[in-house]
Scaffold this motif. Structure first.
Motif, PDB file in Angstrom:
ATOM      1  N   ASN A 172       0.807  -1.218   0.000  1.00 33.62           N
ATOM      2  CA  ASN A 172       0.000   0.000   0.000  1.00 33.62           C
ATOM      3  C   ASN A 172       0.837   1.264   0.000  1.00 33.62           C
ATOM      4  O   ASN A 172       0.340   2.323  -0.356  1.00 33.62           O
ATOM      5  CB  ASN A 172      -0.945   0.013   1.205  1.00 33.62           C
ATOM      6  N   GLU A 198       4.706   3.927  -4.316  1.00 29.25           N
ATOM      7  CA  GLU A 198       4.385   5.188  -4.967  1.00 29.25           C
ATOM      8  C   GLU A 198       3.358   4.972  -6.067  1.00 29.25           C
ATOM      9  O   GLU A 198       3.512   4.103  -6.910  1.00 29.25           O
ATOM     10  CB  GLU A 198       5.662   5.792  -5.555  1.00 29.25           C
ATOM     11  N   GLU A 199       2.302   5.785  -6.025  1.00 28.28           N
ATOM     12  CA  GLU A 199       1.280   5.704  -7.061  1.00 28.28           C
ATOM     13  C   GLU A 199       1.666   6.599  -8.226  1.00 28.28           C
ATOM     14  O   GLU A 199       1.966   7.773  -8.047  1.00 28.28           O
ATOM     15  CB  GLU A 199      -0.078   6.139  -6.515  1.00 28.28           C
ATOM     16  N   LYS A 230       4.236  11.253 -10.184  1.00 25.04           N
ATOM     17  CA  LYS A 230       4.047  10.664  -8.864  1.00 25.04           C
ATOM     18  C   LYS A 230       3.019  11.488  -8.103  1.00 25.04           C
ATOM     19  O   LYS A 230       3.155  12.705  -7.966  1.00 25.04           O
ATOM     20  CB  LYS A 230       5.360  10.635  -8.080  1.00 25.04           C
ATOM     21  N   ARG A 231       1.996  10.806  -7.601  1.00 24.93           N
ATOM     22  CA  ARG A 231       0.927  11.504  -6.880  1.00 24.93           C
ATOM     23  C   ARG A 231       1.486  12.314  -5.709  1.00 24.93           C
ATOM     24  O   ARG A 231       1.113  13.455  -5.505  1.00 24.93           O
ATOM     25  CB  ARG A 231      -0.123  10.525  -6.370  1.00 24.93           C
TER      26      ARG A 231
END
Length: 94
Positions: free
Chosen positions: A37, A40-41, A80-81
């Protein structure tokens, strides 16, 4: 299938060890899940534009000016969010 534990002729030390092993196994599983979780999104250009509610040309200009950083693979671009969120600045109004 769950492991079946037989308590007949189990010493308190053996029982404590069984419990400790079970708890350790559960904690290891939880740690693995948390690690997944926290990865990195990455957002596509479209997702980034949708997030910021901006046009793709604005994102292109911000990227070229270094206001946001993009990452690429072949001809794909990603953002990257966490970096997009950090690039937002608090405005003083008034």
């Amino acid at each position: 299938m769950e492991n079946t534990v037989q308590f007949i002729q189990t010493t308190p030390t053996q029982l404590a060890e069984l419990i400790n092993n079970g708890v350790k196994s559960q904690l290891d599983d939880l740690k693995k899940q948390l690690d997944l979780n926290t990865q990195e999104e990455l957002l596509t250009r479209k997702e980034t534009c949708d997030l910021l509610k901006i046009d793709s040309s604005t994102l292109w200009h911000w990227t070229n000016k270094g206001k946001v950083i993009c990452y690429g693979i072949v001809n794909r671009r990603y953002y990257k969010r966490s970096e997009i969120m950090k690039s937002l600045t608090k405005l003083k109004i008034g």
